[in-house]
Design an enzyme around this catalytic site. Structure first.
Site, PDB file in Angstrom:
ATOM      1  N   ASP A  52       0.928  -1.285   0.193  1.00 56.20           N
ATOM      2  CA  ASP A  52      -0.499   0.228   0.379  1.00 56.20           C
ATOM      3  C   ASP A  52       0.720   0.964   0.044  1.00 56.20           C
ATOM      4  OD1 ASP A  52       0.977  -0.647   2.613  1.00 56.20           O
ATOM      5  OD2 ASP A  52      -0.334  -1.196   3.401  1.00 56.20           O
ATOM      6  N   ASN A  85      -7.347  -3.029  14.148  1.00 57.33           N
ATOM      7  CA  ASN A  85      -9.336  -2.905  13.679  1.00 57.33           C
ATOM      8  C   ASN A  85      -8.788  -4.228  12.865  1.00 57.33           C
ATOM      9  OD1 ASN A  85      -7.405  -2.335  11.754  1.00 57.33           O
ATOM     10  ND2 ASN A  85      -9.722  -0.281  10.954  1.00 57.33           N
ATOM     11  N   GLU A  97      -9.716  -1.590   5.188  1.00 52.72           N
ATOM     12  CA  GLU A  97     -10.809  -1.041   6.751  1.00 52.72           C
ATOM     13  C   GLU A  97     -11.785  -2.085   6.514  1.00 52.72           C
ATOM     14  OE1 GLU A  97      -8.774   0.306   8.347  1.00 52.72           O
ATOM     15  OE2 GLU A  97      -8.257   2.572   7.832  1.00 52.72           O
ATOM     16  N   HIS A 114      -7.092  -5.164   9.911  1.00 50.59           N
ATOM     17  CA  HIS A 114      -7.224  -4.458   8.574  1.00 50.59           C
ATOM     18  C   HIS A 114      -5.206  -5.142   7.994  1.00 50.59           C
ATOM     19  CE1 HIS A 114      -4.796  -0.188   9.591  1.00 50.59           C
ATOM     20  NE2 HIS A 114      -3.939  -1.461   8.984  1.00 50.59           N
TER      21      HIS A 114
HETATM   22  C1  GLP Z   1       0.070   0.201   8.766  1.00 50.56           C
HETATM   23  C2  GLP Z   1      -0.135  -0.530   7.163  1.00 50.56           C
HETATM   24  C3  GLP Z   1      -0.192  -1.941   7.895  1.00 50.56           C
HETATM   25  C4  GLP Z   1       0.547  -2.246   9.679  1.00 50.56           C
HETATM   26  C5  GLP Z   1      -1.030  -1.919  10.011  1.00 50.56           C
HETATM   27  C6  GLP Z   1       0.035  -1.845  11.519  1.00 50.56           C
HETATM   28  O1  GLP Z   1      -1.634   1.107   9.183  1.00 50.56           O
HETATM   29  N1  GLP Z   1      -0.576   0.064   6.241  1.00 50.56           N
HETATM   30  O2  GLP Z   1       0.886  -2.632   6.410  1.00 50.56           O
HETATM   31  O3  GLP Z   1      -0.314  -3.823   9.321  1.00 50.56           O
HETATM   32  O4  GLP Z   1      -0.251  -0.269  10.437  1.00 50.56           O
HETATM   33  O5  GLP Z   1       1.234  -1.361  11.738  1.00 50.56           O
HETATM   34  P1  GLP Z   1       1.834  -1.398  13.489  1.00 50.56           P
HETATM   35  O6  GLP Z   1       3.076  -2.469  12.177  1.00 50.56           O
HETATM   36  O7  GLP Z   1       2.979   0.154  13.240  1.00 50.56           O
HETATM   37  O8  GLP Z   1       1.415  -1.983  14.081  1.00 50.56           O
END
Ligand code: GLP
Length: 241
Positions: free
Chosen positions: A67, A136, A143, A138
């Site tokens: 992304d 959440n 989402e 995702h």
């Molecule tokens: C972002 C990314 C996800 C990732 C998520 C969790 O939203 N788009 O790919 O898994 O954050 O991030 P973290 O590992 O910092 O908790």
């Protein structure tokens, strides 16, 4: 889904990096699906170590990131393009022409989605897709929603995601939109590795494993993948039986 529980994030990083190194050594031009966020950073650190020790080369590897934010210059310090270069690409021998991102500034996101799908297909699809998970549930930036998505699309980020990710942007308001691989693009990967660490992920992990498949918890779709591995530390696994 195969669920593996480790004592801590360091042990996950070692195991996750080993899985990637083994796949790359088996197929030099492996196609990697990569993720951002804090969770994969220790794994990227171990991959850099393996490269420096001569255990693996990324020279022929192709990468596709999950992304990218919209309305942020590609080389902004908070873009996922910059993140990946700082956390992995600049320290290994991957070739820039083999590094792929969705263009969050594309004028026509549908054409951009088509381009990305074709680029992935043209190299035979993703061999292993790395995923983190949002609080959440995702994955990528898929989402909670009423239906699972297929190819990449433009998403309006939820307040929950904005609350989790604003800290990386300091005082500057973070983007409200992103382009993300869809659930279909993720599920087409031959192998999927989701890693989650820390108590803040425990609820999403319990829902994913015990709550049935629902687009309201996007990661739950991994129950339907034939080769999905979930690596958790004890804190992320704390709401499992
Ligand atoms: C972002 C990314 C996800 C990732 C998520 C969790 O939203 N788009 O790919 O898994 O954050 O991030 P973290 O590992 O910092 O908790």
């Amino acid at each position: 889904m195969e669920v593996k529980i480790y004592d801590n994030a360091e042990e996950i990083a070692v195991a996750a990096a080993k899985l990637f190194v083994d796949i790359i050594n088996e197929k030099n031009d492996a196609v990697l699906g990569l993720a951002t966020g804090a969770t994969p950073v220790p794994t990227y650190g171990k991959l850099i170590e393996a490269y420096k020790n001569g255990e693996v080369s990324f020279e022929k590897v192709r990468t596709f990131n999950l992304d990218e934010y919209c309305d942020l210059p590609k080389d902004d310090k908070n873009s996922y393009y910059t993140f990946m270069h700082e956390q992995l690409f600049n320290a290994v021998d991957v070739k820039e022409e083999n590094v792929n991102f969705l263009d969050g500034n594309a004028e026509d996101w549908e054409a951009e989605s088509k381009r990305y799908a074709e680029a992935m297909a043209s190299v035979g699809g993703i061999d292993i897709q790395l995923l983190g998970i949002g609080t959440n549930g995702h994955i990528g930036f898929n989402e909670p929603a009423d239906a699972f998505t297929d190819e990449s699309f433009k998403v309006t980020l939820t307040q929950s995601t904005i609350n989790s990710n604003q800290k990386y942007f300091g005082d500057v308001p973070m983007p409200r939109y992103a382009l993300t691989m869809g659930i279909g693009s993720i599920m087409r990967a031959k192998k999927i590795l989701l890693i989650a660490t820390g108590e803040s992920k425990a609820k999403a992990i319990a829902g994913m494993i015990k709550g049935g498949v629902t687009p309201q918890l996007p990661a739950s779709v991994l129950n339907e993948h034939q080769d999905a591995i979930i690596m958790l530390d004890k804190a992320a696994a704390s709401l499992l039986d």
